[in-house]
Design a protein around this motif. Structure first.
Motif, PDB file in Angstrom:
ATOM      1  N   GLY A  18       0.813  -1.216   0.000  1.00 44.91           N
ATOM      2  CA  GLY A  18       0.000   0.000   0.000  1.00 44.91           C
ATOM      3  C   GLY A  18       0.844   1.261   0.000  1.00 44.91           C
ATOM      4  O   GLY A  18       1.185   1.786   1.059  1.00 44.91           O
ATOM      5  N   ARG A  81      -1.966   4.474  -3.694  1.00 42.62           N
ATOM      6  CA  ARG A  81      -2.920   3.397  -3.463  1.00 42.62           C
ATOM      7  C   ARG A  81      -3.677   3.585  -2.153  1.00 42.62           C
ATOM      8  O   ARG A  81      -4.740   2.996  -1.953  1.00 42.62           O
ATOM      9  CB  ARG A  81      -2.192   2.053  -3.431  1.00 42.62           C
ATOM     10  CG  ARG A  81      -1.520   1.688  -4.743  1.00 42.62           C
ATOM     11  CD  ARG A  81      -0.840   0.333  -4.649  1.00 42.62           C
ATOM     12  NE  ARG A  81      -0.172  -0.033  -5.886  1.00 42.62           N
ATOM     13  CZ  ARG A  81       0.554  -1.133  -6.029  1.00 42.62           C
ATOM     14  NH1 ARG A  81       0.686  -1.980  -5.011  1.00 42.62           N
ATOM     15  NH2 ARG A  81       1.147  -1.399  -7.180  1.00 42.62           N
ATOM     16  N   SER A  82      -3.091   4.369  -1.249  1.00 41.36           N
ATOM     17  CA  SER A  82      -3.679   4.563   0.078  1.00 41.36           C
ATOM     18  C   SER A  82      -3.525   6.019   0.484  1.00 41.36           C
ATOM     19  O   SER A  82      -2.499   6.644   0.191  1.00 41.36           O
ATOM     20  CB  SER A  82      -2.976   3.652   1.098  1.00 41.36           C
ATOM     21  OG  SER A  82      -3.500   3.828   2.392  1.00 41.36           O
ATOM     22  N   HIS A 116     -12.551   6.772  -3.631  1.00 43.05           N
ATOM     23  CA  HIS A 116     -12.957   5.521  -4.264  1.00 43.05           C
ATOM     24  C   HIS A 116     -13.051   5.656  -5.781  1.00 43.05           C
ATOM     25  O   HIS A 116     -12.653   4.745  -6.525  1.00 43.05           O
ATOM     26  CB  HIS A 116     -14.290   5.053  -3.676  1.00 43.05           C
ATOM     27  CG  HIS A 116     -14.171   4.501  -2.288  1.00 43.05           C
ATOM     28  ND1 HIS A 116     -13.508   3.318  -2.013  1.00 43.05           N
ATOM     29  CD2 HIS A 116     -14.616   4.960  -1.090  1.00 43.05           C
ATOM     30  CE1 HIS A 116     -13.559   3.070  -0.714  1.00 43.05           C
ATOM     31  NE2 HIS A 116     -14.222   4.061  -0.120  1.00 43.05           N
ATOM     32  N   THR A 121      -7.449   3.811  -1.648  1.00 42.91           N
ATOM     33  CA  THR A 121      -8.062   3.251  -0.450  1.00 42.91           C
ATOM     34  C   THR A 121      -7.956   4.228   0.711  1.00 42.91           C
ATOM     35  O   THR A 121      -6.857   4.640   1.065  1.00 42.91           O
ATOM     36  CB  THR A 121      -7.383   1.928  -0.066  1.00 42.91           C
ATOM     37  OG1 THR A 121      -7.485   1.015  -1.160  1.00 42.91           O
ATOM     38  CG2 THR A 121      -8.028   1.316   1.164  1.00 42.91           C
ATOM     39  N   ARG A 164     -17.706   3.356   3.702  1.00 42.30           N
ATOM     40  CA  ARG A 164     -16.719   3.887   2.764  1.00 42.30           C
ATOM     41  C   ARG A 164     -15.285   3.729   3.268  1.00 42.30           C
ATOM     42  O   ARG A 164     -14.346   4.078   2.545  1.00 42.30           O
ATOM     43  CB  ARG A 164     -16.986   5.377   2.505  1.00 42.30           C
ATOM     44  CG  ARG A 164     -18.299   5.672   1.786  1.00 42.30           C
ATOM     45  CD  ARG A 164     -18.623   7.161   1.912  1.00 42.30           C
ATOM     46  NE  ARG A 164     -19.727   7.590   1.058  1.00 42.30           N
ATOM     47  CZ  ARG A 164     -21.013   7.519   1.404  1.00 42.30           C
ATOM     48  NH1 ARG A 164     -21.346   7.018   2.593  1.00 42.30           N
ATOM     49  NH2 ARG A 164     -21.957   7.944   0.585  1.00 42.30           N
ATOM     50  N   PRO A 166     -12.421   1.245   4.824  1.00 43.17           N
ATOM     51  CA  PRO A 166     -12.005  -0.115   5.170  1.00 43.17           C
ATOM     52  C   PRO A 166     -11.061  -0.192   6.367  1.00 43.17           C
ATOM     53  O   PRO A 166     -10.931  -1.261   6.968  1.00 43.17           O
ATOM     54  CB  PRO A 166     -11.311  -0.606   3.897  1.00 43.17           C
ATOM     55  CG  PRO A 166     -10.853   0.626   3.204  1.00 43.17           C
ATOM     56  CD  PRO A 166     -11.848   1.701   3.541  1.00 43.17           C
ATOM     57  N   SER A 222     -14.863  -3.422   8.960  1.00 47.56           N
ATOM     58  CA  SER A 222     -13.687  -2.583   8.767  1.00 47.56           C
ATOM     59  C   SER A 222     -12.621  -2.939   9.795  1.00 47.56           C
ATOM     60  O   SER A 222     -12.915  -3.433  10.888  1.00 47.56           O
ATOM     61  CB  SER A 222     -14.051  -1.106   8.905  1.00 47.56           C
ATOM     62  OG  SER A 222     -14.951  -0.700   7.909  1.00 47.56           O
TER      63      SER A 222
END
Length: 447
Positions: A18, A81-82, A116, A121, A164, A166, A222
């Motif tokens: 990530g 990615r995060s 999103h 993420t 929304r 995680p 989550s």
């Protein structure tokens, strides 16, 4: 987890690693008096003359509240990615309790939807130091009731936004609130009261545990955990006295938080040092440590500097420092920290949610910012993280601090920590050379 390269070759991270960057609400959002947001302790603190450099505040910051779509596009273009960010408690509950402010929730819904849509993420932090001032007026973190108010706020946010998000982080750097807010006093709320400080530590840990319980009760799938800034503590010499002093120092810096979270007990040497009549000792109730040590899904680690402890309990510098003079640049400390957590506390999934440094960034005539020092720093720390993964540490992700230049607490706007340069007069964003380097690292899965 296999890493397909030898020590002499390029460093390649796992395919699902990530790659991220981090921010916090008060440091970037601005819009301090808009759409129903209440006052925070940092609004109050930063307005006291002499508390922040140049009298700077987060009133406008970098106007992320209005420019979030532009910033989301920057994240997408970097290939993140995060994204680790924080939710402003006083934007959700202006007085820290009661009915939520719908306009505040709507802002975070838009932000999360935008992440999103761009394939990024979210990793949302519930508390990054901006306690509602109304709760501070009622005792702040010295009051046990604030821990329950935090759990109520967390429950509200989980139900409003949880579909929304995680991964949730509960409390960011409780140690910094303790040390900077209640020992040295150079962060909000600006106290210098050691006895209050460690009661605050307990209530912050309790708040974390109560928020975990709230998420579990909600039925959410989550993940959740806290974000700890941890400093490896080394003896400054080979004497038994330095070793003993470093061990106790480590108790206050690291084990106070790690042991209560992952072992269900506070370190005895710290409790003994504080004394049985300390406010912390008297504030611990039956069942508190069971709440604090309820199982978590991940631990967020923030690493900036090592600490070298002398025989008399003082500290000394061994390595070059950044513009933040408290920060010694020692990448090996990150490896030591990550492997120690896995060795002593078991294979809990880890994420690095802050790592970075300030550099003397200037915008050149050709509209570039050459921050080669940041590239070297990140390369060396990523190499240490890579070695930790190769040695069995379950490290899932890495977030650079920070995505953007921003309000750096008591340092105001004098220190630039971002991958992205911000011209504060115009709010224009410019990618630094570190940002383009990091984009290539993400695309290649390493360097």
């Amino acid at each position: 987890m296999s890493i397909p390269n030898g020590p002499a070759g390029p460093l390649r991270f796992p395919d699902d690693f990530g790659w991220g960057a981090a921010t916090s609400a008060y440091q970037i959002e601005g819009a301090a008096k808009e759409d129903g947001r209440g006052e925070s302790v940092w609004d109050t603190f930063s307005r006291v003359p002499g508390r922040t450099r140049n009298g700077d505040t987060g009133d406008v910051a970098i106007d992320h509240y209005h420019r979030y779509a532009e910033d989301l596009d920057l994240m997408r273009d970097l290939g993140l990615r995060s994204y680790r960010f924080s939710i402003s408690w006083p934007r959700i509950q202006p007085d820290g309790t009661g009915t939520p402010n719908q306009r505040g929730l709507d802002f975070y819904r838009r932000l999360l939807d935008g992440l999103h849509e761009r394939g990024i993420t979210p990793m949302a932090t519930l508390f990054h130091w901006d306690l509602p001032q109304a709760l501070q007026d009622a005792g702040g973190w010295e009051s046990r009731d604030t821990s329950q108010r935090f759990a109520d706020y967390a429950d509200l946010v989980f139900h409003a936004l949880g579909d929304r998000v995680p991964a949730w982080l509960t409390v960011n750097e409780p140690k910094t609130v303790v040390q900077n807010g209640y020992l040295t006093g150079h962060h909000a709320p600006g106290r210098q009261d050691p006895d209050a400080a460690y009661l605050v530590a307990h209530h912050l840990q309790l708040a974390h545990g109560l928020a975990v319980a709230a998420l579990r009760a909600s039925g959410s799938d989550s993940r959740i955990g806290p974000a700890f800034n941890l400093h490896p503590c080394y003896p400054a010499d080979d004497s038994p006295q330095a070793a003993a002093a470093a061990h106790l120092y480590d108790g206050y810096e690291n084990r106070l938080y790690l042991d209560s979270l992952l072992k269900g007990s506070y370190p005895e040497d710290v409790l003994t040092d504080l004394g049985p009549q300390s406010r912390m000792a008297r504030g611990i109730r039956d069942g508190d440590l069971a709440i604090i040590s309820a199982p978590v899904d991940l631990l967020a680690v923030q690493y900036y500097t090592p600490i070298y402890v002398t025989a008399d309990g003082g500290t000394e510098h061994r390595w070059a420092t950044s513009e933040a003079t408290w920060q010694q640049i020692y990448p090996e400390g990150l490896y030591d920290l990550l492997t120690r957590i896995t060795r002593e506390y078991g294979p809990i999934p880890l994420t690095i949610t802050e790592n970075g440094l300030p550099t003397p960034d200037t915008l050149a005539a050709d509209d570039t910012v050459q921050d080669t020092g940041r590239i070297s720093f990140l390369r060396d720390h990523l190499a240490a993280a890579h070695r930790a993964i190769a040695d069995g540490v379950p490290l899932e992700s890495f977030h650079v601090w920070s995505l953007l230049d921003n309000f750096e607490w008591d340092a105001g706007y004098d220190q630039r920590w971002g991958l992205v340069y911000v011209d504060y007069a115009t709010q224009r964003r410019v990618l630094k050379s570190s940002a383009t380097w990091y984009r290539s690292v993400i695309a290649d899965g390493g360097f």
